[in-house]
Structure formats: C-alpha cells, structure tokens
Write an enzyme that holds these catalytic residues in place. Structure first.
Site, PDB file in Angstrom:
ATOM      1  N   GLU A   1      29.464  45.560  37.594  1.00 50.13           N
ATOM      2  CA  GLU A   1      29.216  46.752  38.398  1.00 50.13           C
ATOM      3  C   GLU A   1      30.425  47.113  39.261  1.00 50.13           C
ATOM      4  O   GLU A   1      30.806  48.283  39.371  1.00 50.13           O
ATOM      5  CB  GLU A   1      28.000  46.527  39.300  1.00 50.13           C
ATOM      6  CG  GLU A   1      26.705  46.280  38.537  1.00 50.13           C
ATOM      7  CD  GLU A   1      26.425  44.806  38.309  1.00 50.13           C
ATOM      8  OE1 GLU A   1      25.256  44.414  38.335  1.00 50.13           O
ATOM      9  OE2 GLU A   1      27.399  44.033  38.089  1.00 50.13           O
TER      10      GLU A   1
ATOM     11  N   HIS B   1      32.168  41.284  39.349  1.00 47.14           N
ATOM     12  CA  HIS B   1      31.092  41.504  38.391  1.00 47.14           C
ATOM     13  C   HIS B   1      31.244  42.873  37.726  1.00 47.14           C
ATOM     14  O   HIS B   1      32.045  43.711  38.154  1.00 47.14           O
ATOM     15  CB  HIS B   1      29.739  41.380  39.087  1.00 47.14           C
ATOM     16  CG  HIS B   1      29.388  39.958  39.430  1.00 47.14           C
ATOM     17  ND1 HIS B   1      28.142  39.579  39.877  1.00 47.14           N
ATOM     18  CD2 HIS B   1      30.119  38.826  39.387  1.00 47.14           C
ATOM     19  CE1 HIS B   1      28.115  38.276  40.093  1.00 47.14           C
ATOM     20  NE2 HIS B   1      29.313  37.800  39.805  1.00 47.14           N
TER      21      HIS B   1
ATOM     22  N   CYS C   1      26.281  42.551  44.131  1.00 42.26           N
ATOM     23  CA  CYS C   1      26.490  43.803  43.402  1.00 42.26           C
ATOM     24  C   CYS C   1      25.597  44.907  43.964  1.00 42.26           C
ATOM     25  O   CYS C   1      25.941  46.087  43.879  1.00 42.26           O
ATOM     26  CB  CYS C   1      26.205  43.598  41.920  1.00 42.26           C
ATOM     27  SG  CYS C   1      27.420  42.545  41.103  1.00 42.26           S
TER      28      CYS C   1
END
Length: 329
Positions: free
Chosen positions: A46, A44, A81
């Site tokens: 992040e 992802h 995340c």
C-alpha cells in the site's frame, strides 16, 4: 484485483511476510499507482502504491485501493498500512484475503472507524499466493513440504549407500529452485553424517541471493560438516517434529522443506505435520537399498496416506509428483 495479484508475484516467496500487491484507482477508473511488498523490513504494498502515485504526479484523495491482503493495523518492522491509507485520503479499500494475524489483522475495522469504506472480496488467486503464510499464522507452525527423490521402486540409495545421482539435471535444477523459495531446509543428523550435504540453493535457484536456513534435527554432533560452513544453520537437539517446528515458528520461519532421510521424513509423516509432498521419480530400479520412509504404522490399504490436488511435471527423464497430504477425520 487481478492486477494486484499479478504484481504481488514480483515479491519474494520466502520470509516472514506474504507476497502482497496493491493497485490505486482514481474515481474516473484510471490506475494511478501500483506497489508490491519486496520483503521483510521494506515498505508494504500500500505504501509503495501511494509513493508510486505521488511519483507520477497523481493525487490519491478519494481513490480506491485494491489490495490482495487486508491492510495491517500494527507497528511491526514498518508503520501500519491503515494509517498510510487514511493519510493519503483513500476513500475505499477492497481486499481479497483477511489477515489472521492477532496483531496485524483487523485493519478493515480500523479503516471503517476512520471513515474509509473497507470491502472484503475474496478471490482464489489472492488466496493461493497467500496460502502458506496464512497456514503458518493460523496453525502456529511453518508450512511443511516433504521432498524426496527416489527410484520407481521407492529407493533413495543403492544397497551400498550410493545415491548420486538418482535423478537427472533437470530434476535437480528444479529442486534447487524450490529450495530458493522457502525459509528453511530440514534434515536429520544421520543424513548430515552420511551424505555431508551442502543444502544450498545453487545459482539459478537463488532468488535475490536468498539461501534457506539449514536445520539439523537430532542429538548427534555433526560439527565439521559442510552444513556448518557459515552461521546460516542451526541444530534442533530433539527428535520431536513438533518441537522443531515450534523453534522455527519462533524465528518467523513460514515454509520449510523436509529433505530427510527416512527417519526424519517418517517422523514428520507420523506426526501429521506434512502439508505437501514433492516426489521426484526417476525411471530407475534398484531392488534394494534405503527406502523413502518406514514405520508409519499403516496396517491396511484403508489407512494409506493419500495426496489431493495431484500434479505431475516431466523433468527430462524424471517426473515430479506434487500434492497436498489429505487429513484424516
């Protein structure tokens, strides 16, 4: 946040996950890492930003993360995340859009419980790039685009059934590009039997080699037609648009284009399941032939289906008209 939105656009529009961007900023205001989501199964935004910061030799301890979507808190194709941000020592997270997912949402509360400041700062740009995903998750069905190409008098084919080509090259190229941005294309079995369409996004309209799922609706056997040239196709043995969308939602299909013909297009409109319309209008008159839709049950002008947020684009001699279908009541 504007930079996070900008880099999010590098991710694919298709797929089960939304486009997300993340920018990490140190306490002195310097940008130390950036990342975006590259598609289902990949890290992802992040995590990408944290890795980018490490690659640049920056510490993320005490940093602030600007993210277009609330960080996820669940284990899906990747780890949460929220865990990655906490482990990286990020002190503050600013997110633009709240994640409505029953499993993935709630990341802000998780961060707060672990001592990370989490702030929701809505921005229109972030909401726009996430809109179709949000719709699919909150409504429990894919976002539906009704697409058709027709003459000025609303015909999709001449009286003898010929329809190639009503619009010109630029309009067709644009339509192929739109196909390359969605998860699936829906047509009726009758259209498959009559036109034998490929339903592909041809080169130039293909993003990272993506081809949308080809979906046939109806109870007719269409075996042997080009739509079945590989396993990227399915048939929904029903005439009920809601059942079709339920089946596709179960496959994590987020956005579909309904390309007809008139029977299927009309069924989706009657069911109130069309969210957006893409109409390619050619400066052509036929006077007879197949129409775009029929049998909508509209008796008076006050019952007409109307579009909002209407936009027009010139595509050579043709004109594309797009808009959101207004909901009644």
């Amino acid at each position: 946040m504007a930079r996070a939105v900008e880099i999010a656009l590098a991710g694919p529009e298709y797929g089960p996950n939304p486009r997300v961007g993340c920018v990490l900023v140190a306490s002195d205001g310097a940008v130390i890492g950036e990342g975006f989501h590259r598609g289902a199964g990949t890290p992802h935004a992040e995590v990408e930003a944290i890795a980018d910061a490490a690659g640049r030799g920056h510490s993320t301890e005490g940093a602030c993360a600007y993210v277009t979507l609330e960080p996820c808190r669940h284990v899906g194709r990747t780890d949460p995340c929220t865990d990655a941000l906490v482990e990286a020592g990020v002190a503050r997270v600013v997110f633009a859009v709240t994640d409505p997912g029953p499993a993935s949402g709630g990341g802000a509360d998780v961060l707060r419980e672990k001592g990370v400041e989490a702030v929701h700062e809505p921005t229109a740009a972030a909401e726009e790039i996430t809109a179709r995903f949000l719709h699919a998750v909150t409504e429990g069905r894919p976002y539906v685009i009704l697409k058709f190409a027709c003459t000025l008098d609303g015909r999709t084919a001449a009286a003898d059934g010929t329809s190639f080509w009503i619009t010109g090259d630029e309009a067709r190229d644009h339509a192929h590009a739109e196909r390359g941005r969605v998860d699936a294309i829906i047509v009726g079995a009758g259209t498959v039997m009559t036109d034998d369409p490929e339903l592909s996004a041809r080169p130039g309209g293909v993003e990272q080699g993506h081809q949308p799922l080809r979906v046939v609706v109806g109870n007719r056997n269409t075996s042997g037609k080009r739509i079945w040239r590989d396993d990227n196709a399915m048939q929904c043995w029903t005439h009920d648009p809601r059942v079709v969308l339920e089946e596709l939602h179960a496959r994590e299909v987020r956005t579909v284009i309904v390309e007809g013909g008139a029977t299927v297009s009309s069924a989706f409109l009657r069911s109130g399941l069309v969210d957006e319309v893409h109409a390619y209008l050619a400066p052509v008159l036929l006077g007879a032939g197949r129409g775009v839709v029929s049998g909508l049950g509209i008796r008076t002008i006050g019952e007409a289906l109307r579009l909002a947020d209407v936009r027009t684009v010139s595509l050579g001699p043709d004109t594309l008209v797009t808009g959101r279908l207004q909901r009644k009541g």
